[in-house]
Scaffold this motif. Structure first.
Motif, PDB file in Angstrom:
ATOM      1  N   UNK A  56       0.834  -1.202   0.000  1.00  0.00           N
ATOM      2  CA  UNK A  56       0.000   0.000   0.000  1.00  0.00           C
ATOM      3  C   UNK A  56       0.869   1.253   0.000  1.00  0.00           C
ATOM      4  N   UNK A  57       1.960   1.227   0.773  1.00  0.00           N
ATOM      5  CA  UNK A  57       2.880   2.372   0.805  1.00  0.00           C
ATOM      6  C   UNK A  57       3.493   2.576  -0.587  1.00  0.00           C
ATOM      7  N   UNK A  58       3.917   1.475  -1.223  1.00  0.00           N
ATOM      8  CA  UNK A  58       4.490   1.552  -2.564  1.00  0.00           C
ATOM      9  C   UNK A  58       3.477   2.134  -3.546  1.00  0.00           C
ATOM     10  N   UNK A  59       2.229   1.713  -3.441  1.00  0.00           N
ATOM     11  CA  UNK A  59       1.184   2.227  -4.346  1.00  0.00           C
ATOM     12  C   UNK A  59       0.953   3.716  -4.139  1.00  0.00           C
ATOM     13  N   UNK A  60       0.985   4.160  -2.866  1.00  0.00           N
ATOM     14  CA  UNK A  60       0.783   5.581  -2.595  1.00  0.00           C
ATOM     15  C   UNK A  60       1.906   6.421  -3.178  1.00  0.00           C
ATOM     16  N   UNK A  61       3.145   5.926  -3.048  1.00  0.00           N
ATOM     17  CA  UNK A  61       4.270   6.653  -3.625  1.00  0.00           C
ATOM     18  C   UNK A  61       4.211   6.629  -5.152  1.00  0.00           C
ATOM     19  N   UNK A  62       3.817   5.503  -5.722  1.00  0.00           N
ATOM     20  CA  UNK A  62       3.687   5.412  -7.180  1.00  0.00           C
ATOM     21  C   UNK A  62       2.624   6.377  -7.681  1.00  0.00           C
ATOM     22  N   UNK A  63       1.532   6.506  -6.910  1.00  0.00           N
ATOM     23  CA  UNK A  63       0.474   7.430  -7.301  1.00  0.00           C
ATOM     24  C   UNK A  63       1.000   8.862  -7.355  1.00  0.00           C
ATOM     25  N   UNK A  64       1.879   9.181  -6.402  1.00  0.00           N
ATOM     26  CA  UNK A  64       2.454  10.526  -6.404  1.00  0.00           C
ATOM     27  C   UNK A  64       3.308  10.746  -7.641  1.00  0.00           C
ATOM     28  N   UNK A  85      -5.913   7.812  -4.590  1.00  0.00           N
ATOM     29  CA  UNK A  85      -5.070   7.889  -3.398  1.00  0.00           C
ATOM     30  C   UNK A  85      -5.869   8.394  -2.194  1.00  0.00           C
ATOM     31  N   UNK A  86      -6.686   9.411  -2.435  1.00  0.00           N
ATOM     32  CA  UNK A  86      -7.479   9.965  -1.333  1.00  0.00           C
ATOM     33  C   UNK A  86      -8.509   8.955  -0.833  1.00  0.00           C
ATOM     34  N   UNK A  87      -9.111   8.217  -1.772  1.00  0.00           N
ATOM     35  CA  UNK A  87     -10.074   7.189  -1.361  1.00  0.00           C
ATOM     36  C   UNK A  87      -9.397   6.103  -0.533  1.00  0.00           C
ATOM     37  N   UNK A  88      -8.180   5.728  -0.958  1.00  0.00           N
ATOM     38  CA  UNK A  88      -7.445   4.726  -0.196  1.00  0.00           C
ATOM     39  C   UNK A  88      -7.084   5.219   1.195  1.00  0.00           C
ATOM     40  N   UNK A  89      -6.671   6.494   1.289  1.00  0.00           N
ATOM     41  CA  UNK A  89      -6.319   7.064   2.587  1.00  0.00           C
ATOM     42  C   UNK A  89      -7.546   7.175   3.495  1.00  0.00           C
ATOM     43  N   UNK A  90      -8.672   7.532   2.886  1.00  0.00           N
ATOM     44  CA  UNK A  90      -9.930   7.615   3.649  1.00  0.00           C
ATOM     45  C   UNK A  90     -10.298   6.236   4.215  1.00  0.00           C
ATOM     46  N   UNK A 140       8.357  20.205  -1.300  1.00  0.00           N
ATOM     47  CA  UNK A 140       7.080  20.842  -0.962  1.00  0.00           C
ATOM     48  C   UNK A 140       5.906  20.010  -1.465  1.00  0.00           C
ATOM     49  N   UNK A 141       6.046  19.493  -2.683  1.00  0.00           N
ATOM     50  CA  UNK A 141       4.963  18.695  -3.252  1.00  0.00           C
ATOM     51  C   UNK A 141       4.792  17.365  -2.518  1.00  0.00           C
ATOM     52  N   UNK A 142       5.924  16.742  -2.154  1.00  0.00           N
ATOM     53  CA  UNK A 142       5.839  15.474  -1.415  1.00  0.00           C
ATOM     54  C   UNK A 142       5.080  15.658  -0.113  1.00  0.00           C
ATOM     55  N   UNK A 143       5.446  16.702   0.642  1.00  0.00           N
ATOM     56  CA  UNK A 143       4.804  16.883   1.951  1.00  0.00           C
ATOM     57  C   UNK A 143       3.367  17.394   1.819  1.00  0.00           C
ATOM     58  N   UNK A 144       3.096  18.154   0.752  1.00  0.00           N
ATOM     59  CA  UNK A 144       1.705  18.554   0.503  1.00  0.00           C
ATOM     60  C   UNK A 144       0.847  17.324   0.194  1.00  0.00           C
ATOM     61  N   UNK A 145       1.416  16.411  -0.573  1.00  0.00           N
ATOM     62  CA  UNK A 145       0.724  15.153  -0.900  1.00  0.00           C
ATOM     63  C   UNK A 145       0.437  14.345   0.364  1.00  0.00           C
ATOM     64  N   UNK A 146       1.444  14.230   1.224  1.00  0.00           N
ATOM     65  CA  UNK A 146       1.256  13.503   2.485  1.00  0.00           C
ATOM     66  C   UNK A 146       0.215  14.189   3.356  1.00  0.00           C
ATOM     67  N   UNK A 150      -3.092  12.518   4.769  1.00  0.00           N
ATOM     68  CA  UNK A 150      -3.375  12.555   6.210  1.00  0.00           C
ATOM     69  C   UNK A 150      -4.777  13.089   6.468  1.00  0.00           C
ATOM     70  N   UNK A 151      -5.116  14.178   5.773  1.00  0.00           N
ATOM     71  CA  UNK A 151      -6.443  14.780   5.968  1.00  0.00           C
ATOM     72  C   UNK A 151      -7.547  13.804   5.574  1.00  0.00           C
ATOM     73  N   UNK A 152      -7.334  13.074   4.473  1.00  0.00           N
ATOM     74  CA  UNK A 152      -8.346  12.100   4.050  1.00  0.00           C
ATOM     75  C   UNK A 152      -8.486  10.984   5.079  1.00  0.00           C
TER      76      UNK A 152
END
Length: 384
Positions: A56-64, A85-90, A140-146, A150-152
Motif C-alpha cells: 500500500x505504501x508503494x502504491x501511494x508513492x507510485x500514485x504521487x 489515493x485519497x479514497x485509499x487514505x480515507x 514541498x509537493x511530497x509533503x503537501x501530498x502527504x 493525512x487529511x483524508x
C-alpha cells in the motif's frame, strides 16, 4: 495539493524512472521506520499484513509519481488523479478506527513515512543531478501530498467513529426499550451484547421530562440507559441505585420533577418502570418507596371502594356530620391504638369528646373492634 504548484513543477523523466525503480526499497525502509517509531503498528505490520501494508505504501508513492509525470497529459474524462489515493487514505482512516487505533498513531505513521520516503527520493534526485531549487520544490509537493493523504485518513477515522457512536446509541436505545417492555431474558442478553453494555446488578427507572435529561444524565452512572417514552417524557434506567446508591440518587434528584421506581435486577427493570409509571398516573412524584401504601391502595380502585363501603357500613345510619366525625375518630383511634390523650390532640377536641365518640363506635361496631381481621380492614379503608 495546490494544482498550480503541481502544474508548474518539472522533474526530469529520467529521474522519475529512477524513482519508480527504487519504490520497492523506499517502501520497505518506510515500513521498517514506521514499525520502529510507532509502537502501535509493530504488531499490525508483522507477517503477511506487513507485506500488504508495504504494498500500500508503494502504491501511494507510485500514485504521487504518476501525478507528477502525468500533469501535462491529464485526461479530464479519467477524473482527478488524486482521487484513488485519497479514497485509499480515507479507507485506511476508517479501518484504523475499526481496529481501535488512535488518530495520534495514524498521523505519526504519516509523519515518519513522509520523512523516510522523502530522504530516499531526495538522495536519488540529487545523485541524478537535479538542482537544489527543483529538489526544494519537489519536497514541498511530497509533503503537501502527504498532508492531503493525512487529511483524508483523518476524515475517514472521524466518520467511522461517528458511525460507531451512532450505531451504539441506537443499540442502547433498543436495549432500553426492550427492558421497559419486559422482553424475554435471552432477548435482553442479546440486546446488551449488541450494545456492548455490561449489565449491572440492578436498574432503577427514573421518569422525568425529556427536556431535563441533558442536565442530569452526565451526573449518573455512564451505563445509564435513556429511552424516549413519548417525545415529552423520558425514562432513565440507572444502574446500581440500591442501598447507599439509592440514597445518593434521591439526593441528586432532589427538587427535580421526577418519579423514581424501585431497584430491580437488571433483567426485571420493567417492574421498576411499571411502578414509576403507575405512580405518575396517580399524580405522585419523587421516591415511590415513600408512596407504597398509596400505590397498593390504588392498584384496584374498585376493590378499595367495596372495602370502604363494607368497613364503614355500621356508620351508615348516622347523620352526615356525625358520620364524618366518627370516621375521623376511628381512624385516629386505630393510629394511636386507643390512647385517648393523643387522639384528642390530633383531632383538636377534648378527651371527653373522644370518650363519647369511642363509646358510640363500640355501640355501632360491637365485637368487630376486637376482631383482628376487621381491624386490618378498617385500617386499610380509612388510610385512603
Amino acid at each position: 495539493m495546490n494544482k498550480s504548484s503541481v502544474s508548474s513543477f518539472r522533474l526530469p523523466p529520467a529521474v522519475v524512472v529512477l524513482l519508480r525503480h527504487a519504490l520497492p526499497e523506499v517502501a520497505g525502509r518506510t515500513v521498517t521506520a514506521i514499525t520502529a517509531e510507532v509502537p502501535a503498528y509493530a504488531e499490525a505490520f508483522a507477517g503477511e499484513m506487513g507485506a500488504k501494508i508495504e504494498g500500500a505504501v508503494r502504491a501511494a508513492l507510485a500514485m504521487f509519481l504518476n501525478l507528477i509525470a502525468r500533469v501535462e497529459h491529464a485526461d479530464p474524462a479519467r477524473g482527478a488523479p488524486m482521487e484513488p489515493a485519497l479514497e485509499g487514505a480515507y479507507a485506511l482512516g476508517r479501518g484504523e478506527a475499526k481496529y481501535g487505533r488512535s488518530l495520534d498513531a495514524l498521523l505519526a505513521a504519516y509523519r515518519v513515512g513522509a520523512r523516510v520516503a522523502w530522504r530516499d527520493m531526495a538522495r536519488i534526485s540529487v545523485e541524478a543531478g537535479v538542482d537544489a531549487l527543483t529538489v526544494t520544490e519537489f519536497a514541498e509537493l511530497v509533503f503537501a501530498y502527504i498532508d492531503e493523504l493525512s487529511a483524508a485518513s483523518v476524515a475517514g477515522h472521524a466518520d467511522e467513529l461517528a458511525s460507531t457512536v451512532r450505531a451504539r446509541r441506537r443499540n442502547l436505545e433498543r436495549l432500553g426499550r426492550a427492558l421497559i417492555e419486559a422482553e424475554p431474558p435471552h432477548a435482553l442478553v442479546a440486546a446488551a451484547e449488541a450494545a456492548e453494555w455490561a449489565p449491572p446488578g440492578t436498574l432503577t427507572a427514573v421518569l422525568l421530562p425529556e427536556r431535563a435529561v441533558g442536565n442530569l444524565i452526565d451526573l449518573l452512572d455512564p451505563r445509564t440507559l435513556h429511552v424516549d417514552a413519548d417525545g415529552e417524557r423520558a425514562v432513565l434506567l440507572v444502574p446500581e441505585a440500591h442501598g447507599a446508591g439509592r440514597a445518593h440518587l434521591i439526593r441528586l434528584l432532589a427538587g427535580r420533577e421526577v418519579v423514581v421506581g424501585p431497584a430491580r435486577p437488571w433483567e426485571r427493570a420493567a417492574e421498576s418502570y411499571a411502578r414509576a409509571d403507575r405512580a405518575l398516573a396517580m399524580g405522585l412524584s419523587g421516591d415511590t418507596e415513600e408512596h407504597l401504601v398509596a400505590l397498593l391502595l390504588g392498584a384496584d380502585p374498585g376493590a378499595l371502594a367495596d372495602l370502604r363501603a363494607r368497613a364503614l357500613a355500621p356508620l351508615a345510619g348516622e347523620g352526615e356530620a356525625s358520620r364524618a366525625k366518627l370516621a375521623d375518630t376511628l381512624r385516629s383511634w386505630l393510629r394511636h391504638q386507643g390512647r385517648r390523650e393523643e387522639i384528642a390532640a390530633e383531632l383538636f377536641v377534648h378527651p371527653q369528646t373522644v370518650r363519647y365518640r369511642v363509646t358510640r363506635l363500640r355501640e355501632l361496631y360491637g365485637d368487630r373492634l376486637r376482631d383482628p381481621d376487621w381491624l386490618v380492614m378498617l385500617t386499610v379503608a380509612l388510610a385512603a
